[in-house]
Design an enzyme around this catalytic site. Structure first.
Site: not given
Lengths: 316, 333
Positions: B172, B249-250, B279, B297
Site C-alpha cells: 500500500s 521502511g525499517r 534508533e 522516524h
C-alpha cells in the site's frame, strides 16, 4: 555565430560559456568588472556587443541598453523577464527571448518539495537529528500534506504543472489568474483574497509585473492564517516580506517555503530561528539537466537570430 | 497514559477500567489493552469499550486485545497467557511482531491499520526524495549559515523527471509512492515477492537488477527475515555512484555500516533516511555529510494519521464484537 559579441551579465553554467566559445563567440563578462566600473566597461566595449545574455540576477535594464547602440538581442537565461526592460527593447527594436517550458517541471517539483518540507518539517527534523536531540525525545507531530487544499496564484505553465503534481497527492486544486481557464477540475476564484481564504497551501507562480508586485500582502497572509502555508517560487517582490516576517514570527501564518526573496542573496534573519520556514537560494531551475536545456535554448535562439531564422522562444 | 490501578466503573462516560469483581457493561465490551494509552486513545476507547489492564483478573477471559507494534509480541506465550483471545488489533501496519501462523492455528483473528498510514508515509518518502535530488535541506542549511551571501550560489541539483525509481515493496505504501512519483515524470520499477497484475509498472524479480536499473531506490517493504539487510554491499555497488536511497521502511532493511562506508567513499550519491538500525542512535559520520537527509522516524506521525488509526482500530473491534468481518484483516499467506 562566429565573432558574435555576447555580453554575459552574471557567471553562467560553464557549459553555456563553453558552447558559446566553441561557436566562435566573443565573450565579454560584465561581472569581471567591479560594480562601480561596469559602465566604463560597457562604454569601452559597446561597439562589440550585439547580444546580451541576462538572468534572474542581472538582466538588461534601460541604463544598460542605452549604452549599447549595437545591441540586437537579449536572450535571458530565465523564463521571468522582470529584469529586462521590455519597453526599452521594444522601442529600440531589440529582440528578446526567454527559456520557457524547459524549466517548468523543475520549478514545479521544487514547489511541491518545499510544501512537503514545510508541512512535515523535514529540514527542521534533520537539524534535530544532527544536534543529537533525538536521544532525549521524539520530534513533535507534523501535519499531513496529502489532501491539503492547494491554491495556485497564476495558472500558467508552472502553475499547471504544480496542480498536476498536487493532484497525485489528492489535493483539491483552486487558483486565481487574470482570467478563468478551461480546467473544470480546478476551482477558479476571482481574487487572490478569495483564493487565500479558501486554501491551506498558497503557491505563488505568476510572472512579476506591476500588477502582481506585492500580490501577497497582509490581507492575503491573514486570510491564509495560522494553519496556512505560503510557497513562493515566483519572485521575492511578489510578497510583502516585512509582513511575512512578522506574521511568521507572531504565529499568524502557519509556515512558508521560499525560493525567492526581496533582496537576494540577503534573507531576513528572523527566518533562521523558525522551524516552520524552509528556504532555498533561488534554485527553482537549478539542476544540471535543466541548466543544460536552458543553455541550449539560449544558444539556439542566438543562432537563429544570427542566421536570420525565426527565434525559438521570442517574447519580442 | 493508561491507568495502572483499577477504579470503580463510572456510571456515565469517562474512565471505565473495572474493579476486580464487576463485569463490564454489555454496551461496553471488555478490551484488553497491552500498550500504554495517550489521552486521545483512552478517551476514544473508553467511550466504546471497557479497558481491561493486564493486571485485571478479567484479562484472561477477554476476547479482544489492542497491541502495539513497538512493544508487544503476539506469540504462543502471550496467547497462552490470555487464552480467551479471539481478536488481535495492532496499531501498526507492520505485523512482524505477530506470529500469524500461531494465531491462525488458534482461530485468532488479526487486524492491522490497513492503509491508514500509507499516504503520510508516501508523502514523506516523496519529500525525502525531492529533498535528496534538489538538496532542499542542504541548501536551507547553507542559507541559514549565511553562505549564500559569502559563498555565492549553491551547486546544482538533479532533475526528477525521467529518473528511474526502483521501489522495493509495492504494498500500500509503495503503490502510494509510485502514484505520486509518476506525476513527477519518474519511471517506476518495483520488486515484490510476486508481480502485481494490477500495477502498471515494470516488475524486476531481484534486488540487484532493480538497483542496476535505477537512479534511486525507495525501501517500502515490510521487515522480514528475507528483507533484513536487503540493501547490502552488492546492492550499493549495483546502484552506483549516481545512486540515491530513500528508506522509510525499517533501519534493518539496510546494512548500515556498509551504507556509511559507501557514503564516506563517495560510492553512492546520497540518501534520505527516516529509519536507522539502532534508533535513536544515528552513525556519527552522517552528521558531517552534506548529501544525507536524516529524520527521526517521523513518516507516520501526523495528527491526522494518529486520529485515523484510533478510528480504524475501534472500527475493527466494533466489527468483531458485532460478529461482522474485520475492516482491515491481515490475510495469512
Amino acid at each position: 555565430m562566429e565573432s558574435l559579441g555576447v555580453l554575459l551579465t552574471y557567471p553562467q553554467f560553464p557549459y553555456l560559456e563553453q558552447e558559446l566559445l566553441r561557436r566562435g563567440c566573443h565573450l565579454l563578462r560584465l561581472y569581471d568588472s567591479p560594480k562601480n566600473d561596469q559602465f566604463t566597461f560597457l562604454h569601452a566595449n559597446a561597439s562589440s556587443i550585439r547580444a546580451v545574455i541576462g538572468d534572474t540576477h542581472v538582466g538588461a535594464d534601460a541604463a544598460m541598453i542605452d549604452v549599447l547602440p549595437d545591441l540586437e538581442i537579449v536572450a535571458s537565461f530565465s523564463v521571468g523577464l522582470d529584469k529586462v526592460d521590455l519597453v526599452k527593447c521594444k522601442e529600440r527594436g531589440i529582440r528578446v527571448t526567454n527559456t520557457p517550458d524547459v524549466l517548468t517541471d523543475d520549478v514545479a517539483d521544487l514547489a511541491i518539495g518545499l510544501a512537503i518540507a514545510v508541512l512535515r518539517k523535514i529540514p527542521a527534523a534533520d537539524r534535530f537529528v544532527r544536534s543529537s536531540a533525538w536521544k532525549k525525545g521524539g520530534y513533535p507531530l507534523t501535519t499531513k500534506f496529502s489532501g491539503k487544499k492547494v491554491g495556485i496564484l497564476g495558472l500558467g505553465r508552472i502553475g499547471l504543472a504544480i496542480a498536476k503534481q498536487a493532484e497525485a497527492f489528492n489535493c483539491p486544486i483552486s487558483y486565481n489568474s487574470r482570467s478563468e481557464k478551461p480546467h473544470p477540475n480546478y476551482k477558479y476564484y476571482p481574487t487572490p483574497l478569495d483564493l487565500a481564504s479558501n486554501c491551506e497551501v498558497l503557491v505563488v507562480s505568476c510572472a512579476l509585473t506591476n500588477e502582481t508586485r506585492l500580490i501577497v500582502n497582509r490581507a492575503i497572509i491573514d486570510a491564509l492564517g495560522p494553519q496556512g502555508v505560503l510557497i513562493n517560487i515566483g519572485r521575492g517582490p511578489h510578497v510583502d516580506e516585512a509582513e511575512l516576517v512578522s506574521a511568521l514570527v507572531e504565529g499568524r501564518l502557519g509556515g512558508a517555503g521560499l525560493d525567492v526573496f526581496e533582496n537576494e542573496p540577503n534573507v531576513p534573519e528572523e527566518f533562521f530561528w523558525l522551524d516552520n520556514v524552509v528556504m532555498t537560494p533561488h534554485v527553482g531551475s537549478d539542476t544540471v539537466e535543466t541548466s543544460k536545456a536552458m543553455a541550449d535554448l539560449v544558444i539556439a535562439n542566438l543562432e537563429a537570430h544570427v542566421m536570420g531564422r525565426p527565434l525559438l522562444t521570442p517574447v519580442l | 497514559m493508561m491507568n495502572s490501578s483499577p477504579s470503580p466503573t463510572a456510571s456515565g462516560s469517562g474512565c471505565t477500567t473495572t474493579s476486580s469483581d464487576e463485569s463490564p457493561p454489555l454496551d461496553r465490551p471488555p478490551l484488553l489493552v497491552l500498550r500504554s494509552l495517550s489521552d486521545a486513545w483512552s478517551l476514544a476507547l473508553s467511550a466504546k469499550f471497557t479497558i481491561i489492564p493486564p493486571s485485571s483478573p478479567l484479562s484472561t477471559s477477554t476476547h479482544a486485545v489492542l497491541v502495539s507494534g513497538a512493544v508487544n509480541r503476539v506469540n504462543s506465550t502471550l496467547l497462552d497467557q490470555y487464552p480467551s483471545l479471539r481478536c488481535v488489533v495492532t496499531t501498526s501496519a507492520g505485523v512482524n511482531h505477530i506470529d500469524l501462523e500461531e494465531c491462525r492455528r488458534r482461530g485468532v483473528l488479526v487486524a492491522n491499520v490497513g492503509e491508514t498510514y500509507s499516504k503520510d508515509v508516501a508523502d514523506y518518502a516523496v519529500g525525502l526524495l525531492i529533498d535528496a535530488f534538489r538538496r532542499i535541506t542542504m541548501s536551507d542549511r547553507y542559507l541559514r549559515n549565511g553562505f549564500w551571501v559569502t559563498r555565492g550560489d549553491y551547486p546544482l541539483g538533479s532533475k526528477l523527471g525521467g529518473k528511474r525509481v526502483g521501489i522495493v515493496g509495492l504494498g500500500s505504501i509503495g503503490s502510494a509512492i509510485a502514484k505520486r512519483l509518476e506525476a513527477f515524470g519518474c519511471k517506476i520499477s518495483y520488486l515484490s515477492r510476486k508481480p502485481k497484475p494490477t500495477a502498471n509498472y515494470k516488475y524486476v524479480p531481484n534486488i540487484i537488477d532493480l538497483a542496476t536499473e535505477s537512479d534511486v531506490l525507495v525501501v517500502s517493504c515490510s521487515l522480514t527475515k528475507e528483507t533484513h539487510h536487503i540493501i547490502n554491499k552488492q546492492v550499493l555497488q549495483a546502484l552506483g555512484k549516481e545512486g540515491i536511497i530513500i528508506n522509510i521502511g525499517r533501519g534493518a532493511h539496510i546494512d548500515e555500516p556498509e551504507l556509511v562506508r559507501s557514503l564516506v567513499q563517495g560510492e553512492i550519491k546520497g540518501v534520505g533516511l527516516d529509519v536507522f538500525e539502532n534508533e535513536p542512535n544515528v552513525p556519527k559520520e552522517m552528521f558531517e555529510m552534506e548529501n544525507v537527509v536524516l529524520t527521526p522516524h517521523q513518516a507516520v506521525f501526523t495528527p491526522e494519521a494518529l486520529s485515523d488509526v484510533i478510528q480504524i482500530c475501534i472500527a475493527n473491534f466494533e466489527a468483531f464484537f458485532a460478529g461482522k468481518p474485520l475492516l482491515t484483516p491481515v490475510i495469512y499467506s
